[in-house]
Design a protein around this motif. Structure first.
Motif, PDB file in Angstrom:
ATOM      1  N   PRO B   6       0.829  -1.209   0.000  1.00  0.00           N
ATOM      2  CA  PRO B   6       0.000   0.000   0.000  1.00  0.00           C
ATOM      3  C   PRO B   6       0.866   1.263   0.000  1.00  0.00           C
ATOM      4  CG  PRO B   6      -0.163  -1.156   2.105  1.00  0.00           C
ATOM      5  CD  PRO B   6       0.649  -2.026   1.195  1.00  0.00           C
ATOM      6  N   PRO B   7       0.366   2.350  -0.612  1.00  0.00           N
ATOM      7  CA  PRO B   7       1.155   3.587  -0.688  1.00  0.00           C
ATOM      8  C   PRO B   7       1.564   4.136   0.682  1.00  0.00           C
ATOM      9  CG  PRO B   7      -0.799   3.720  -2.090  1.00  0.00           C
ATOM     10  CD  PRO B   7      -0.917   2.450  -1.319  1.00  0.00           C
ATOM     11  N   THR B   8       0.812   3.744   1.708  1.00  0.00           N
ATOM     12  CA  THR B   8       1.102   4.273   3.047  1.00  0.00           C
ATOM     13  C   THR B   8       2.071   3.378   3.827  1.00  0.00           C
ATOM     14  OG1 THR B   8      -0.949   3.194   3.698  1.00  0.00           O
ATOM     15  CG2 THR B   8      -1.042   5.579   3.357  1.00  0.00           C
ATOM     16  N   ALA B   9       2.612   2.333   3.172  1.00  0.00           N
ATOM     17  CA  ALA B   9       3.441   1.368   3.912  1.00  0.00           C
ATOM     18  C   ALA B   9       4.611   2.042   4.636  1.00  0.00           C
ATOM     19  CB  ALA B   9       3.962   0.298   2.961  1.00  0.00           C
ATOM     20  N   ALA B  10       5.334   2.917   3.910  1.00  0.00           N
ATOM     21  CA  ALA B  10       6.499   3.558   4.539  1.00  0.00           C
ATOM     22  C   ALA B  10       6.064   4.520   5.645  1.00  0.00           C
ATOM     23  CB  ALA B  10       7.326   4.288   3.476  1.00  0.00           C
ATOM     24  N   LEU B  11       4.947   5.226   5.408  1.00  0.00           N
ATOM     25  CA  LEU B  11       4.439   6.138   6.441  1.00  0.00           C
ATOM     26  C   LEU B  11       4.067   5.361   7.699  1.00  0.00           C
ATOM     27  CD1 LEU B  11       3.337   8.905   7.435  1.00  0.00           C
ATOM     28  CD2 LEU B  11       1.160   8.311   6.318  1.00  0.00           C
ATOM     29  N   VAL B  12       3.397   4.229   7.499  1.00  0.00           N
ATOM     30  CA  VAL B  12       3.001   3.407   8.646  1.00  0.00           C
ATOM     31  C   VAL B  12       4.242   2.894   9.375  1.00  0.00           C
ATOM     32  CG1 VAL B  12       1.885   1.233   9.320  1.00  0.00           C
ATOM     33  CG2 VAL B  12       0.740   2.776   7.708  1.00  0.00           C
ATOM     34  N   ALA B  13       5.259   2.491   8.608  1.00  0.00           N
ATOM     35  CA  ALA B  13       6.506   2.028   9.234  1.00  0.00           C
ATOM     36  C   ALA B  13       7.142   3.149  10.051  1.00  0.00           C
ATOM     37  CB  ALA B  13       7.475   1.544   8.152  1.00  0.00           C
ATOM     38  N   LYS B  14       7.125   4.348   9.485  1.00  0.00           N
ATOM     39  CA  LYS B  14       7.726   5.502  10.157  1.00  0.00           C
ATOM     40  C   LYS B  14       6.975   5.832  11.455  1.00  0.00           C
ATOM     41  CE  LYS B  14       8.827  10.335   9.236  1.00  0.00           C
ATOM     42  NZ  LYS B  14       8.750  11.464   8.299  1.00  0.00           N
ATOM     43  N   LEU B  15       5.651   5.769  11.384  1.00  0.00           N
ATOM     44  CA  LEU B  15       4.854   6.097  12.571  1.00  0.00           C
ATOM     45  C   LEU B  15       4.938   4.999  13.623  1.00  0.00           C
ATOM     46  CD1 LEU B  15       1.665   7.633  10.886  1.00  0.00           C
ATOM     47  CD2 LEU B  15       3.421   8.845  12.191  1.00  0.00           C
ATOM     48  N   VAL B  28      -7.523   4.273   8.247  1.00  0.00           N
ATOM     49  CA  VAL B  28      -7.808   5.695   7.989  1.00  0.00           C
ATOM     50  C   VAL B  28      -6.700   6.300   7.132  1.00  0.00           C
ATOM     51  CG1 VAL B  28      -7.950   7.995   9.084  1.00  0.00           C
ATOM     52  CG2 VAL B  28      -9.249   6.081  10.025  1.00  0.00           C
ATOM     53  N   LEU B  29      -5.458   5.960   7.470  1.00  0.00           N
ATOM     54  CA  LEU B  29      -4.318   6.486   6.679  1.00  0.00           C
ATOM     55  C   LEU B  29      -4.424   6.006   5.231  1.00  0.00           C
ATOM     56  CD1 LEU B  29      -1.264   5.954   9.094  1.00  0.00           C
ATOM     57  CD2 LEU B  29      -2.371   8.115   8.513  1.00  0.00           C
ATOM     58  N   GLN B  30      -4.735   4.736   5.078  1.00  0.00           N
ATOM     59  CA  GLN B  30      -4.810   4.185   3.713  1.00  0.00           C
ATOM     60  C   GLN B  30      -5.980   4.794   2.950  1.00  0.00           C
ATOM     61  OE1 GLN B  30      -4.787  -0.028   4.477  1.00  0.00           O
ATOM     62  NE2 GLN B  30      -2.556  -0.098   4.672  1.00  0.00           N
ATOM     63  N   GLY B  31      -7.073   5.029   3.672  1.00  0.00           N
ATOM     64  CA  GLY B  31      -8.273   5.544   3.004  1.00  0.00           C
ATOM     65  C   GLY B  31      -8.207   7.004   2.637  1.00  0.00           C
ATOM     66  N   MET B  32      -7.309   7.747   3.279  1.00  0.00           N
ATOM     67  CA  MET B  32      -7.312   9.200   3.052  1.00  0.00           C
ATOM     68  C   MET B  32      -6.483   9.603   1.818  1.00  0.00           C
ATOM     69  SD  MET B  32      -4.762  10.664   6.040  1.00  0.00           S
ATOM     70  CE  MET B  32      -2.986  10.551   5.854  1.00  0.00           C
ATOM     71  N   MET B  33      -5.658   8.701   1.321  1.00  0.00           N
ATOM     72  CA  MET B  33      -4.728   9.075   0.258  1.00  0.00           C
ATOM     73  C   MET B  33      -5.366   8.991  -1.125  1.00  0.00           C
ATOM     74  SD  MET B  33      -2.265   9.622   2.362  1.00  0.00           S
ATOM     75  CE  MET B  33      -1.442  10.485   1.065  1.00  0.00           C
ATOM     76  N   VAL B  81      12.479  11.304   2.299  1.00  0.00           N
ATOM     77  CA  VAL B  81      12.566   9.925   1.822  1.00  0.00           C
ATOM     78  C   VAL B  81      11.182   9.304   1.914  1.00  0.00           C
ATOM     79  CG1 VAL B  81      14.959   9.806   2.615  1.00  0.00           C
ATOM     80  CG2 VAL B  81      13.145   8.941   4.103  1.00  0.00           C
ATOM     81  N   ALA B  82      11.058   8.094   1.415  1.00  0.00           N
ATOM     82  CA  ALA B  82       9.760   7.399   1.417  1.00  0.00           C
ATOM     83  C   ALA B  82       9.121   7.437   2.797  1.00  0.00           C
ATOM     84  CB  ALA B  82       9.971   5.956   0.973  1.00  0.00           C
ATOM     85  N   GLY B  83       7.830   7.712   2.816  1.00  0.00           N
ATOM     86  CA  GLY B  83       7.102   7.750   4.081  1.00  0.00           C
ATOM     87  C   GLY B  83       7.024   9.132   4.693  1.00  0.00           C
TER      88      GLY B  83
END
Lengths: 89, 245
Positions: B6-15, B28-33, B81-83
């Motif tokens: 998913p496009p939010t994978a790096a963001l989720v990893a970072k968080l 919610v993160l995945q749905g908002m993008m 960088v990514a995320g």
């Protein structure tokens, strides 16, 4: 204003380079070193004269680092312009 | 690039490196993008002076915040960088006071500010996590300021390498002291506040000291302890600590 040049080796990181010291009325204004293309860090730029250190109007307190000058005359012209501009203030 | 990720994978990893997220928060993160799109290297993602109605997430690639001076000189004030949300700031600041540019081919997705506003009402913990992201951005700015103002250029370059390695590790893009960093020496000069000539010398010094190798876009840290010591690198400012926030 009398500009003169002197030549001596300059120690830089990685060894010594051919240096060009520019003096105004006997006072050191700029030190250029001759670098090759690889040292410029820009693949599109050939080597030339790099302002290693500037003083007074040529110093980094009031002057942005100029690009590498392809030939010595360009370096001298830049130094003269900086000194002339300072002289008008 | 795996289409199943998913496009939010790096963001989720970072968080999640900083605090647990619930399954609902991740949804919610995945749905908002928005749908991802591509920005070519050298192009702006957001321009200085824009008033964007959305914030941009970098899915992969490298981007930078930058400010350009009248004489054409550019200072890169942050590397993304990514995320990374490259302009979460614009949600609150409204007008961009700097540009964000793609350094390489970047895949991005956006989230409307209206949706972010809703999330601030409905999801206080996610809201705090977004706040945390901008605080960490500020923390990195402080560290860069110290580096450019007071560290020797060699130590500052070493510090930058340590930082990027640590940040890429968090999002799974660096391991075993190796990573890809597609920056030119001119761009690195804009990051470090150095001429490309000085960047060249600093890299030579790091290489000859057998601290790193940098071949093409591939960086390998040969001696992490020595590099971190030279940099006075203390990773606390990156806040990669999982705790309730």
């Amino acid at each position: 204003m009398t500009m003169e040049t002197r030549r001596m080796e300059v120690l830089v990181d990685g060894g010594s380079r051919q240096g060009l010291l520019v003096l105004e009325d006997g006072k050191l204004a700029a030190v250029f070193v001759l670098i090759d293309a690889a040292e410029t860090g820009k693949p599109t730029v050939s080597g030339g004269w790099y302002l290693e250190a500037g003083f007074g109007p040529c110093g980094q307190l009031i002057s942005a680092q100029p690009d590498v000058f392809p030939v010595e005359d360009d370096a001298l012209r830049w130094t003269e312009q900086r000194l002339n501009r300072a002289g008008k203030h | 690039m795996n289409a199943n990720v998913p496009p939010t994978a790096a963001l989720v990893a970072k968080l999640t490196a900083r605090d647990d997220l619930s399954a609902e928060e991740i949804a919610v993160l995945q749905g908002m993008m928005s749908e991802p799109r591509i920005v070519q290297g050298g192009h702006d993602i957001v321009r200085d002076g824009d008033r964007p109605g959305h914030s941009t997430l970098l899915i992969d690639g490298f981007a930078c915040r930058y400010t350009t001076l009248k004489d054409g000189g550019r200072q890169i004030t942050a590397l993304h960088v990514a995320g990374d949300f490259v302009d979460l700031h614009s949600f609150m600041l409204k007008e961009m006071d700097h540009g964000v540019g793609a350094l390489t081919l970047c895949r991005i997705a956006t989230v409307d500010h209206g949706r972010l506003l809703e999330i601030t009402h409905t999801h206080p913990h996610l809201t705090r996590m977004f706040w945390l992201l901008t605080l960490i951005d500020g923390s990195m700015h402080r560290e860069w300021l110290v580096g450019m103002g007071r560290r020797p250029a060699l130590g500052n370059a070493a510090h930058f390498i340590c930082e990027i390695y640590t940040r890429l590790s968090v999002v799974g893009m660096a391991a075993d002291n190796a990573f890809v960093l597609p920056l030119t020496q001119v761009e690195l000069g804009d990051v470090l506040g150095l001429s490309s000539v000085h960047v060249n010398r600093v890299l030579q010094e790091l290489r000859s000291g057998e601290l790193i190798t940098w071949t093409g876009q591939n960086v390998v840290i040969l001696d992490w302890d020595a590099l971190a010591d030279l940099a006075e690198f203390d990773p606390r400012y990156l806040h990669v600590v999982k705790e309730p926030r």
